[in-house]
Scaffold this motif. Structure first.
Motif, short mmCIF file in Angstrom:
data_model
loop_
_atom_site.label_atom_id
_atom_site.label_comp_id
_atom_site.label_asym_id
_atom_site.label_seq_id
_atom_site.Cartn_x
_atom_site.Cartn_y
_atom_site.Cartn_z
N ALA A 2 0.83 -1.20 0.00
CA ALA A 2 0.00 0.00 0.00
C ALA A 2 0.86 1.25 0.00
CB ALA A 2 -0.91 0.00 1.23
N GLN A 3 0.36 2.27 -0.66
CA GLN A 3 1.07 3.54 -0.68
C GLN A 3 1.28 4.03 0.76
OE1 GLN A 3 -0.95 6.98 -2.44
NE2 GLN A 3 0.92 7.34 -3.63
N VAL A 22 9.99 4.36 2.59
CA VAL A 22 8.55 4.60 2.48
C VAL A 22 8.15 4.37 1.03
CG1 VAL A 22 6.69 6.27 2.77
CG2 VAL A 22 8.69 6.39 4.26
N ASP A 23 7.22 3.48 0.82
CA ASP A 23 6.69 3.20 -0.51
C ASP A 23 5.72 4.31 -0.88
OD1 ASP A 23 5.33 2.24 -2.74
OD2 ASP A 23 5.01 0.25 -1.92
N ALA A 33 7.47 -4.40 -11.42
CA ALA A 33 8.40 -5.20 -10.60
C ALA A 33 9.17 -4.35 -9.61
CB ALA A 33 9.37 -5.94 -11.51
N THR A 34 9.02 -3.03 -9.71
CA THR A 34 9.72 -2.13 -8.80
C THR A 34 8.72 -1.26 -8.05
OG1 THR A 34 9.95 -0.47 -10.54
CG2 THR A 34 11.81 -1.98 -10.23
N ARG A 35 9.19 -0.66 -6.97
CA ARG A 35 8.38 0.28 -6.19
C ARG A 35 9.21 1.55 -6.01
NH1 ARG A 35 3.23 -0.72 -6.08
NH2 ARG A 35 3.01 0.52 -4.18
N ILE A 36 8.54 2.69 -6.08
CA ILE A 36 9.20 3.97 -5.85
C ILE A 36 9.19 4.22 -4.35
CG2 ILE A 36 9.17 6.44 -6.34
CD1 ILE A 36 7.49 5.72 -8.88
N LEU A 80 11.23 -5.67 -0.68
CA LEU A 80 10.38 -5.08 0.35
C LEU A 80 9.49 -6.19 0.90
CD1 LEU A 80 9.38 -1.79 -1.49
CD2 LEU A 80 11.23 -2.12 0.16
N LYS A 81 9.86 -6.71 2.04
CA LYS A 81 9.18 -7.88 2.60
C LYS A 81 7.85 -7.48 3.25
CE LYS A 81 12.55 -10.53 1.34
NZ LYS A 81 12.48 -11.28 0.15
#
Length: 105
Positions: A2-3, A22-23, A33-36, A80-81
């Motif tokens: 979640a954001q 922090v996502d 496949a990636t998160r900022i 990011l687990k």
């Protein structure tokens, strides 16, 4: 994912100064496949380097941390687990810091 979820920094070399990530990516982009992410840095490690609006101070697990917006990056989401918390209550400050970094206002 979640954001505004917060994750432990998986990078052994940097997690001493930047313990959390922090996502900030929209959940609408969950197929990527990636998160900022934006790192959270220990306030004590940065002294007077905090910049009004750009690096807001947040309290997380009784720690004073800075949202280090200029260090925004992406990480493979497999690193990011499990989230350890959320900064959704700091949404306005996070979006404001991103606006300042991108638009200057």
């Amino acid at each position: 994912m979640a954001q505004f979820d917060v994750y432990l920094n998986p990078n052994k070399a940097s997690k001493a100064h930047y313990p959390y990530l922090v996502d900030i990516q929209s959940s609408l982009l969950s197929e990527l496949a990636t998160r900022i992410v934006i790192p959270l840095g220990k306030r004590t490690a940065f002294g007077s380097e905090a910049m009004q609006g750009l690096t807001p101070e947040v309290s997380f697990f009784d720690q004073e941390l800075l949202l280090l917006t200029p260090q925004v990056s992406s990480v493979p989401k497999k690193h990011l687990k499990n989230p350890v918390g959320s900064l959704s209550h700091f949404r306005d400050q996070i979006i404001g810091a991103l606006d300042l970094a991108i638009t200057g206002i």
